[in-house]
Design a protein around this motif. Structure first.
Motif, mmCIF file in Angstrom:
data_model
loop_
_atom_site.group_PDB
_atom_site.id
_atom_site.type_symbol
_atom_site.label_atom_id
_atom_site.label_comp_id
_atom_site.label_asym_id
_atom_site.label_seq_id
_atom_site.Cartn_x
_atom_site.Cartn_y
_atom_site.Cartn_z
ATOM 1 N N LEU A 144 41.533 45.218 41.483
ATOM 2 C CA LEU A 144 41.000 44.635 42.722
ATOM 3 C C LEU A 144 39.833 43.704 42.421
ATOM 4 N N HIS A 145 38.936 44.151 41.556
ATOM 5 C CA HIS A 145 37.772 43.351 41.163
ATOM 6 C C HIS A 145 38.222 42.015 40.593
ATOM 7 N N ARG A 146 39.123 42.056 39.601
ATOM 8 C CA ARG A 146 39.495 40.813 38.926
ATOM 9 C C ARG A 146 40.220 39.860 39.860
ATOM 10 N N VAL A 147 41.105 40.385 40.713
ATOM 11 C CA VAL A 147 41.838 39.522 41.646
ATOM 12 C C VAL A 147 40.879 38.889 42.652
ATOM 13 N N ALA A 148 39.928 39.674 43.182
ATOM 14 C CA ALA A 148 38.958 39.132 44.138
ATOM 15 C C ALA A 148 38.102 38.064 43.488
ATOM 16 N N THR A 176 32.448 47.237 36.764
ATOM 17 C CA THR A 176 31.488 46.484 35.959
ATOM 18 C C THR A 176 31.999 45.058 35.784
ATOM 19 N N ALA A 177 31.171 44.214 35.189
ATOM 20 C CA ALA A 177 31.567 42.825 34.956
ATOM 21 C C ALA A 177 32.735 42.714 33.973
ATOM 22 N N TRP A 178 33.043 43.801 33.258
ATOM 23 C CA TRP A 178 34.125 43.801 32.267
ATOM 24 C C TRP A 178 35.429 44.345 32.841
ATOM 25 N N ALA A 179 35.552 44.378 34.144
ATOM 26 C CA ALA A 179 36.738 44.945 34.781
ATOM 27 C C ALA A 179 38.007 44.175 34.396
ATOM 28 N N ALA A 180 39.095 44.913 34.189
ATOM 29 C CA ALA A 180 40.423 44.356 33.892
ATOM 30 C C ALA A 180 40.372 43.262 32.825
ATOM 31 N N PRO A 181 39.950 43.603 31.599
ATOM 32 C CA PRO A 181 39.776 42.573 30.564
ATOM 33 C C PRO A 181 41.059 41.869 30.158
ATOM 34 N N TRP A 182 42.183 42.592 30.102
ATOM 35 C CA TRP A 182 43.433 41.951 29.686
ATOM 36 C C TRP A 182 43.932 40.975 30.738
ATOM 37 N N ILE A 191 30.004 39.218 39.541
ATOM 38 C CA ILE A 191 29.084 40.335 39.766
ATOM 39 C C ILE A 191 29.245 40.908 41.174
ATOM 40 N N ILE A 192 29.498 40.052 42.154
ATOM 41 C CA ILE A 192 29.571 40.503 43.548
ATOM 42 C C ILE A 192 30.577 41.638 43.762
ATOM 43 N N PRO A 193 31.799 41.584 43.190
ATOM 44 C CA PRO A 193 32.749 42.684 43.445
ATOM 45 C C PRO A 193 32.283 44.045 42.930
ATOM 46 N N THR A 194 31.361 44.074 41.974
ATOM 47 C CA THR A 194 30.943 45.358 41.402
ATOM 48 C C THR A 194 30.316 46.269 42.447
ATOM 49 N N SER A 195 29.578 45.688 43.398
ATOM 50 C CA SER A 195 28.899 46.513 44.397
ATOM 51 C C SER A 195 29.859 47.028 45.469
ATOM 52 N N PHE A 196 31.047 46.421 45.575
ATOM 53 C CA PHE A 196 32.035 46.873 46.553
ATOM 54 C C PHE A 196 33.030 47.866 45.949
ATOM 55 N N PHE A 197 33.367 47.667 44.666
ATOM 56 C CA PHE A 197 34.422 48.478 44.053
ATOM 57 C C PHE A 197 33.898 49.474 43.017
ATOM 58 N N GLY A 198 32.581 49.467 42.759
ATOM 59 C CA GLY A 198 32.017 50.381 41.774
ATOM 60 C C GLY A 198 32.489 50.098 40.364
#
Length: 465
Positions: free
Chosen positions: A403-407, A175-181, A166-173
């Motif tokens: 970026l979200h998923r890697v972080a 959602t929790a479903w970022a980069a599903p594959w 959840i934390i990366p969502t506020s930095f990168f705009g």
């Protein structure tokens, strides 16, 4: 000297956490000690204007997620749903596959929204019973629980409501479903390699004639089957959280728009309160999903829950307060350290890594390891360097979802060093020591760290998001 001061502060906090001292107390001591050695006149201003400001800002955003997650997990426990899920999983997989059973149970609970701290308490009695029956060494239980609860369902699988996702969502705009594959690929890698490692350890122990063990500490009473809820009913609240999280994450921006503002009804003139929906939608979605999950548990298990709700909710809220305050203190500590001249040397060294994704992964996992906290280390790294990560990613044409998923995945890599709070809790609950079981936890940590770079390579090779 500036670099050595920063390094000394980090080592001091790591040592304090390793020895079991409260991070809430020692994070400000470590941070202000570094300020004192750098510029004594800035101790008070930095404490009030930076440490406390960042600490309170973290709690404002994320404490509701900690609290609702803890309450939801406690209700899953009080309702007996966790026992029903464990029993059903064992029946499906078979008692002979004890390790796989426990990994799957931990994965179901954490992906369904139950805090990983709660999962440790809920699953350990069943893990001990299964390992005893299969004559698998008890010392392998922590590594097995760590694989199921601390890895792929914590930050890899898309949509997981754990705070690390959840934390990366506020930095990168995002959602929790970022980069599903990419997240799913990383999760599969961690699960397969982790299970192969644990099975190798089991076979090696069996070949040496090692059984469950005899002189053991904190052994739970053997599990006695009672009347359990139907497994589909027990799973319903977990499914509710996952589905509601996805639907609300999509609906929030459409409902509120880019920003939402209101004027408080107070005497005199008041400035409008403006909320940037893109930075808050994912947090609101998780909070709403956990509320719906709590309501679902109450609907299907009102009687067993209401009997112990008063004491159970107190324990859940107390645990949420402690976990969130620990992380918020580390966040404040990181903000102060990031403002010191010595940190610029570290940041410059990390900036020298040319690849933006590798740069971010190493920065996040290094700080998570230093602080002993996935969420704390990631918060520190993103608070200090998110703008740089975003700029470099945009220049390279990398989507924010990647970026979200890697972080997120990098935060759960080297965070589980010996001073990590979840590791200390896990060993205390199972009655084992670092000497007995930390080797396997660390091996799972290395596998988890490898998975981040597997995901990065997969992105560059395939372009999958």
């Amino acid at each position: 000297m500036a670099f050595l001061i920063v390094l000394a502060a980090l080592c001091f906090l790591m040592l304090a956490a390793y020895r079991g001292y409260s991070v809430i107390l020692f994070a400000p001591i470590a941070a202000l000690g570094a300020v004192l050695l750098t510029d004594p006149a800035l101790v008070a201003p930095m404490f009030t204007g930076l440490f406390m400001d960042k600490m309170v800002g973290f709690l404002k955003l994320y404490f509701p997620v900690f609290m609702l997650g803890a309450v939801f997990g406690k209700l899953i426990e009080l309702s007996g749903f966790s026992k029903a899920i464990v029993a059903a999983t064992i029946g499906l997989v078979g008692r002979s596959r004890a390790m796989l059973s426990i990994v799957l149970v931990c994965a179901l609970l954490t992906y369904g929204g139950v805090s990983l701290f709660v999962v440790v308490f809920a699953v350990y009695p069943f893990a001990a019973e299964l390992f005893r029956q299969a004559d698998i060494p008890k010392r392998l239980i922590p590594g097995t629980i760590a694989l199921g609860a601390f890895t792929f369902t914590m930050d890899s699988l898309p949509g997981t409501p754990q705070i690390q996702n959840i934390i990366p969502t506020s930095f990168f705009g995002t959602t929790a479903w970022a980069a599903p594959w990419l997240g799913t690929l990383g999760a599969i890698f961690i699960l397969i390699v982790g299970l192969l490692y644990l099975d190798w350890r089991r076979r090696k122990a069996a070949a040496a004639g090692e059984g469950y063990g005899s002189v053991l500490v904190n052994e739970p009473a053997p599990f006695e089957n009672g009347r359990l809820a139907h497994p589909l009913i027990a799973l319903l609240p977990l499914v509710m959280v996952g589905v509601a999280n996805k639907l609300l994450a999509d609906a929030m921006p459409r409902f509120y728009g880019a920003t939402q503002s209101f004027i408080p009804a107070v005497i005199g003139e008041a400035k409008p309160v403006v909320q940037e929906v893109s930075k808050l939608a994912a947090i609101w979605a998780v909070e709403g999903a956990l509320l719906l999950g709590i309501l679902c548990v109450l609907v299907f298990a009102w009687r067993p829950v209401v009997t112990h709700f008063a004491e159970g909710s107190k324990a859940a809220v107390g645990g949420a307060l402690l976990a969130s305050m620990n992380t918020a203190s580390e966040y404040g500590f990181g903000a102060v350290i990031a403002a010191l001249p010595g940190f610029k040397l570290i940041a410059d060294a990390l900036h020298a890594i040319p690849n933006p994704l590798v740069n971010q992964a190493i920065s996040v996992t290094a700080l998570a390891g230093i602080t002993g906290s996935a969420s704390g280390g990631m918060s520190i790294a993103l608070a200090a360097m998110a703008d740089t990560f975003i700029h470099n990613a945009q220049a390279a044409g990398i989507p924010m979802e990647v970026l979200h998923r890697v972080a997120s995945m990098a935060s759960g890599g080297m965070d589980t060093l010996p001073h990590n709070g979840a590791v200390i809790t896990l060993l205390a609950v199972t009655g084992l020591t670092h000497r007995q079981s930390y080797r396997d936890i660390f091996a799972i940590t290395l596998i988890k760290t490898m998975a981040v770079f597997v995901v990065i390579a997969a992105y560059y090779l395939t372009g999958l998001v």
